[in-house]
Design a protein around this motif. Structure first.
Motif, PDB file in Angstrom:
ATOM      1  N   LEU A  87       0.833  -1.209   0.000  1.00  0.00           N
ATOM      2  CA  LEU A  87       0.000   0.000   0.000  1.00  0.00           C
ATOM      3  C   LEU A  87       0.863   1.252   0.000  1.00  0.00           C
ATOM      4  N   GLU A  88       2.040   1.183   0.634  1.00  0.00           N
ATOM      5  CA  GLU A  88       2.956   2.318   0.570  1.00  0.00           C
ATOM      6  C   GLU A  88       3.469   2.497  -0.855  1.00  0.00           C
ATOM      7  N   GLN A  90       1.880   1.860  -3.454  1.00  0.00           N
ATOM      8  CA  GLN A  90       0.768   2.419  -4.226  1.00  0.00           C
ATOM      9  C   GLN A  90       0.464   3.870  -3.867  1.00  0.00           C
ATOM     10  N   LYS A  92      -0.675   4.980  -1.022  1.00  0.00           N
ATOM     11  CA  LYS A  92      -1.906   5.119  -0.240  1.00  0.00           C
ATOM     12  C   LYS A  92      -1.635   5.355   1.249  1.00  0.00           C
ATOM     13  N   VAL A 180      -7.599   1.375   4.225  1.00  0.00           N
ATOM     14  CA  VAL A 180      -6.928   2.067   3.120  1.00  0.00           C
ATOM     15  C   VAL A 180      -7.206   1.390   1.784  1.00  0.00           C
ATOM     16  N   SER A 181      -7.220   0.060   1.759  1.00  0.00           N
ATOM     17  CA  SER A 181      -7.398  -0.669   0.496  1.00  0.00           C
ATOM     18  C   SER A 181      -8.848  -0.800   0.082  1.00  0.00           C
TER      19      SER A 181
END
Length: 456
Positions: A87-88, A90, A92, A180-181
């Motif tokens: 996620l980092e 990406q 986000k 977050v996702s």
């Protein structure tokens, strides 16, 4: 396709003698600990070269098989950490985001980062420090309920100033992944990691009944009994997965080859986190970090109700070994992984230091047998552990055994939590004992832990 291959094909990279010695290491570990079964996988040169199951997986498995999924418990933490890293990538979130950005109601969230959660430096109180199911685990739980009960208490310390294992921190991290996702945690892991690697883990809460190994427990030296599983939800992002040993080995190969994630993410996960005072923790992001003959060792163990697991990876050697067992006692997993690693990668130990440490461990054992331990050999924590009652129990139970036939190291030293872990097998004519020690570094470092138990 590799998992579907017959075992002889998988085993060709080991000589017949090595295969026989691996089998002996595992069967000896099961016999001495009375653990019912084990499933192992070995990676050499970045490939699975041996996968085999041993013993009795329980009444729900018709025939012992390496295809059985065992609960891997806290080894799952590295997957939760990998989700955060992805996620980092990406854009986000950031590892250095304050937790308050996502869950401001958590105590101290304005002073702790996501990195603190993943490295066990958050100060959040661990909701499951016990090695057994406590009363609340009779009932299902949600991540939010865990947070409400444990993550809103006062912090145990200021974030970043101490290292303390915290399952609670990983529940919070899992909740951040989902927030977050926009996806549930397990489907997210399956999409981004498991399916591309040909892995097929499931939620450990579902790994019960027909086709799955039965978990076992033992009270002291009593009978080995089936253990009642915890209710649903208790491990989740802190230990939510059940998989085969070969599945976990596939993940280890991805680590070795720096696949599925950017190499920088693997490096980030394997970086030894330091506290505010600069001292190393021996932990990265969901993995323990140590050294063996100058090579980095990336490892983690896991404990679920009725199950133990151990995973050891030496990326520079393109080597990994996985051991999964269906019992939460006996430490057979460590005996197996250390034994196999030492067989296939013989350590070049500093004999001066290691011989001295063995002599010191042997000396302290004899003192405990007499009920007169030299407390100058103990750290403050170890001195606290050895209460008058503890010393008496050690003397009463070990003293009558007399001098052991042998007192020998099992595996090599490894760093954890700033201390050096060394284990020993203590042999008598009618039994074997396991000694698990942690000590300050160096030849004369004080013992932080000195615990004797059945097995070895």
């Amino acid at each position: 396709m590799l998992l579907a291959a017959p075992l002889p094909a998988l085993a060709q990279a080991l000589t017949a003698d090595q295969s026989a010695k691996v089998d002996t290491i595992v069967t000896d570990a099961l016999k001495s600990s009375q653990v019912p079964s084990a499933s192992i996988a070995i990676v050499r040169d970045g490939k699975i070269v041996y996968a085999k199951a041993y013993g009795d997986q329980g009444p729900n498995v018709a025939k012992t098989t390496p295809d059985a999924r065992y609960q891997i418990a806290s080894i799952s933490k590295q997957f939760t950490a990998a989700a955060i890293l992805l996620l980092e990538d990406q854009g986000k979130l950031s590892l250095d985001d304050k937790v308050a950005k996502y869950f401001p109601e958590i105590t101290g969230s304005d002073t702790m980062t996501i990195r603190n959660l993943l490295s066990h430096t958050s100060g959040l109180q661990d909701y499951w420090p016990q090695d057994y199911s406590f009363a609340l685990m009779e009932n299902p739980v949600t991540p939010q309920q865990i947070v409400d009960r444990w993550a809103k208490k006062p912090l145990d310390f200021k974030p970043g100033t101490k290292w303390q294992y915290s399952n609670t921190g990983y529940v919070v991290a899992g909740m951040i992944v989902e927030k977050v996702s926009g996806e549930k945690l397990l489907p997210f892991l399956r999409e981004h990691f498991f399916q591309p690697l040909g892995m097929d883990p499931i939620n450990q809460d579902l790994a019960q009944g027909k086709g799955f190994p039965t978990g076992y427990h033992r009270y002291a030296l009593g009978p080995v009994r089936p253990e009642k599983p915890a209710a649903a939800g208790w491990l989740w992002a802190a230990g939510e997965l059940a998989m085969t040993a070969s599945d976990l080995a596939r993940w280890d190969i991805a680590r070795i080859d720096r696949k599925i994630m950017p190499a920088s993410d693997w490096e980030e996960q394997e970086t030894n986190i330091r506290l505010a005072d600069g001292s190393p923790t021996g932990y990265g992001l969901g993995v323990s970090i140590s050294q063996r003959d100058g090579d980095k060792v990336v490892s983690h163990g896991g404990e679920a109700v009725g199950f133990l697991s151990d995973n050891v990876v030496i990326p520079a050697e393109k080597f990994a070994v996985v051991a999964l067992v269906n019992a939460d006692f006996g430490r057979a997993t460590g005996q197996i992984t250390h034994g196999i690693a030492n067989l296939l990668l013989p350590p070049a130990q500093d004999q001066t230091v290691e011989d001295a440490r063995t002599d010191l461990a042997r000396k302290f054992y004899a003192e405990l047998q007499q009920g007169e331990p030299d407390r100058s050999l103990l750290t403050e924590d170890a001195a606290y552990y050895f209460t008058p009652q503890a010393v008496k129990d050690y003397a009463d139970s070990l003293g009558p055994l007399g001098k052991p036939e042998s007192f020998e190291p099992i595996g090599g030293p490894r760093l954890r939590g700033g201390f050096v872990n060394r284990n020993y097998r203590i042999t008598y004519p009618d039994r074997k004992l396991l000694l698990v020690t942690y000590a300050e570094q160096g030849k004369d470092g004080k013992f932080e832990q000195y615990i004797v138990m059945p097995g070895g």
